[in-house]
Design an enzyme around this catalytic site. Structure first.
Site, PDB file in Angstrom:
ATOM      1  N   HIS A 186       4.735   0.208   1.037  1.00  9.91           N
ATOM      2  CA  HIS A 186       5.101  -0.586   2.207  1.00  9.91           C
ATOM      3  C   HIS A 186       4.062  -1.663   2.473  1.00  9.91           C
ATOM      4  O   HIS A 186       2.941  -1.624   1.958  1.00  9.91           O
ATOM      5  CB  HIS A 186       5.250   0.303   3.449  1.00  9.91           C
ATOM      6  CG  HIS A 186       3.983   0.964   3.889  1.00  9.91           C
ATOM      7  ND1 HIS A 186       3.477   2.097   3.274  1.00  9.91           N
ATOM      8  CD2 HIS A 186       3.089   0.673   4.879  1.00  9.91           C
ATOM      9  CE1 HIS A 186       2.352   2.470   3.876  1.00  9.91           C
ATOM     10  NE2 HIS A 186       2.079   1.606   4.847  1.00  9.91           N
ATOM     11  N   GLU A 228       2.770   8.029   8.935  1.00  9.04           N
ATOM     12  CA  GLU A 228       2.653   7.167  10.111  1.00  9.04           C
ATOM     13  C   GLU A 228       4.021   6.716  10.614  1.00  9.04           C
ATOM     14  O   GLU A 228       5.011   6.706   9.870  1.00  9.04           O
ATOM     15  CB  GLU A 228       1.777   5.947   9.796  1.00  9.04           C
ATOM     16  CG  GLU A 228       2.321   5.051   8.699  1.00  9.04           C
ATOM     17  CD  GLU A 228       1.308   4.007   8.234  1.00  9.04           C
ATOM     18  OE1 GLU A 228       0.108   4.339   8.168  1.00  9.04           O
ATOM     19  OE2 GLU A 228       1.719   2.884   7.919  1.00  9.04           O
ATOM     20  N   HIS A 285       0.008   5.693   0.951  1.00 10.34           N
ATOM     21  CA  HIS A 285      -0.957   6.695   1.416  1.00 10.34           C
ATOM     22  C   HIS A 285      -0.726   7.978   0.617  1.00 10.34           C
ATOM     23  O   HIS A 285       0.411   8.344   0.340  1.00 10.34           O
ATOM     24  CB  HIS A 285      -0.782   6.957   2.909  1.00 10.34           C
ATOM     25  CG  HIS A 285      -0.821   5.713   3.738  1.00 10.34           C
ATOM     26  ND1 HIS A 285      -1.893   4.850   3.728  1.00 10.34           N
ATOM     27  CD2 HIS A 285       0.086   5.165   4.579  1.00 10.34           C
ATOM     28  CE1 HIS A 285      -1.655   3.839   4.532  1.00 10.34           C
ATOM     29  NE2 HIS A 285      -0.461   4.004   5.063  1.00 10.34           N
ATOM     30  N   ARG A 330      -4.135   0.333  -2.487  1.00 14.11           N
ATOM     31  CA  ARG A 330      -3.561  -1.018  -2.406  1.00 14.11           C
ATOM     32  C   ARG A 330      -3.117  -1.543  -3.766  1.00 14.11           C
ATOM     33  O   ARG A 330      -3.713  -1.224  -4.793  1.00 14.11           O
ATOM     34  CB  ARG A 330      -4.583  -1.977  -1.794  1.00 14.11           C
ATOM     35  CG  ARG A 330      -4.997  -1.608  -0.376  1.00 14.11           C
ATOM     36  CD  ARG A 330      -6.038  -2.562   0.185  1.00 14.11           C
ATOM     37  NE  ARG A 330      -6.387  -2.203   1.556  1.00 14.11           N
ATOM     38  CZ  ARG A 330      -7.334  -1.331   1.872  1.00 14.11           C
ATOM     39  NH1 ARG A 330      -8.031  -0.751   0.914  1.00 14.11           N
ATOM     40  NH2 ARG A 330      -7.580  -1.047   3.131  1.00 14.11           N
ATOM     41  N   GLN A 361       0.815  -1.214   0.000  1.00 14.98           N
ATOM     42  CA  GLN A 361       0.000   0.000   0.000  1.00 14.98           C
ATOM     43  C   GLN A 361       0.845   1.258   0.000  1.00 14.98           C
ATOM     44  O   GLN A 361       2.031   1.243   0.316  1.00 14.98           O
ATOM     45  CB  GLN A 361      -0.918   0.000   1.229  1.00 14.98           C
ATOM     46  CG  GLN A 361      -0.174  -0.056   2.558  1.00 14.98           C
ATOM     47  CD  GLN A 361      -1.127  -0.230   3.725  1.00 14.98           C
ATOM     48  OE1 GLN A 361      -1.443   0.734   4.417  1.00 14.98           O
ATOM     49  NE2 GLN A 361      -1.585  -1.463   3.955  1.00 14.98           N
TER      50      GLN A 361
END
EC number: 5.3.1.8
Length: 395
Positions: free
Chosen positions: A261, A138, A103, A280, A101
């Site tokens: 990642h 994140e 972001h 994804r 995936q």
């Protein structure tokens, strides 16, 4: 607002990749149904909002508590900048791989969210890419050995790994990459793999697994492990393209927008911007939008020794600096001495070990291992005492 510290009752997510006993073993949180216990969310995201335990009113949704008292809980600076709690804090425990995936950036998330709203795609529709208009940088902090893939390997390394398995159907694409060792050509190769016709993809995966059947080193061992859960998935090629890394307990890794990642196994803490936007590419049964992912991916290579976040240790605290405003993260070692903590923004603290008491002039709250609390900006100062370890997310 008399109360400024609240114990939290948090949402548990039972995704199929979760571990049945990983969180239970670490935090003694029961799992009576023996479902996969993948994540525990601490925060106010609408897909998993925590409940704050109020001394007078009982349990209150955290989003309502903050909406009713925004400046007292968030502080004026956070309220003006973000309008709500800007981070989401999680315990994550993976028994098998999460999806490959990326972001999106903040700008692309806003564009994608607005576009899907215009198309009247329901917020809970399986083909929805953008659940909110926010980015999702994140940080993952390992509580156990934690295996992951992230960022592209050096192109020379990718070529070497593919040449070692010598798949005839990839001779031309690898030759093109070899003759043009540039991120743009890596993007073309990546896109070629992700958009293969089903029949070609199936044959190629079959060749891959046959070629590596006698290999007993990385990244081929990771491919074999992934094949047990995803035998027909193009994501099986990703360990040849992305760095495979295992974090030791106490190590952390920051993932910016556009970083490819996948978390593979282990239990850790994850703190991120308050978003659930995930694009994804494989290793999943969920919706895949390869072209949207490619358009949101950084194809620059990163060396293995650049992947970890370097901690800053000061007194009894370990800080893991991140290049975003949405969150900060610290590990605090507590002892029997009374320690003073200044509050500059809302905090969520999680007790990782032991038993620690948080106190103000009017309140006292004891956290045991696995319990968490929200601390409001209005608290200004609190004390903590007791033998144990806290993880603190704040902004």
């Amino acid at each position: 607002m008399n109360q400024t510290i609240w114990k939290l009752d948090n949402t548990i997510k039972h995704y199929d990749w979760g571990s049945i006993d990983g969180i239970t073993n670490l935090f003694a949180i029961p799992n009576p149904t023996s479902e996969p216990m993948a994540e525990i969310w601490m925060g106010m995201h609408p897909l998993g909002c925590s409940l704050a335990i109020d001394e007078k009113l009982g349990k209150i949704r955290l989003d309502k508590l903050i909406k009713d008292n925004p400046q007292q809980i968030l502080g004026n600076k956070t309220f003006q900048h973000f309008g709500s709690l800007p981070f989401l804090f999680k315990i994550l425990s993976a028994n098998k791989a999460l999806s490959i995936q990326v972001h999106p950036t903040l700008e692309n998330a806003k564009i994608g969210f607005a576009k899907e709203n215009q198309l009247d795609i329901a917020s809970d529709a399986p083909n929805r890419n953008y659940k909110d208009p926010n980015h999702k940088p994140e940080l993952i902090y390992a509580l156990t050995p934690f295996k992951a893939m992230r960022s592209f390997r050096a192109i020379d390394e990718i070529i070497m790994l593919f040449e070692k398995i010598a798949l005839s159907d990839l001779t031309i694409p690898i030759s093109q990459l070899k003759n043009n060792r540039h991120p743009d050509q890596l993007k073309h190769f990546f896109e070629y793999l992700l958009t293969l016709p089903t029949q070609t993809k199936t044959a190629l995966i079959k060749q891959l697994l046959m070629k590596i059947s006698t290999f007993n080193d990385e990244p081929y061992l990771t491919i074999k492990t992934l094949a047990k859960d995803y035998p027909d998935d193009i994501g099986l090629f990703m360990p040849l393209l992305l760095n495979v890394i295992e974090l030791k307990p106490g190590q952390a890794m920051f993932l910016s927008a556009k970083t490819p990642h996948a978390y593979l196994s282990g239990t850790g803490l994850e703190v991120m911007a308050n978003s659930d936007n995930v694009l994804r590419a494989g290793l999943t049964h969920k919706y895949i939008d390869s072209l949207e992912l490619i358009n949101n991916t950084n194809f620059e290579s990163m060396a293995l020794d650049q992947l970890l976040t370097k901690p800053v240790i000061k007194d009894n605290k370990i800080d893991f600096p991140v290049p975003v405003d949405d969150f900060k993260f610290e590990i605090i070692k507590s002892d029997q001495n009374l320690h003073c903590e200044k509050v500059d923004s809302a905090q969520i603290v999680l007790c990782l070990d032991g038993e620690i008491t948080l106190s103000t002039e009017s309140q006292s709250l004891t956290l045991h291992k696995g319990e968490s609390a929200l601390i409001a900006y209005q608290t200004d100062v609190y004390h903590y005492q007791g033998l144990g370890v806290l993880a603190k997310a704040f902004d």
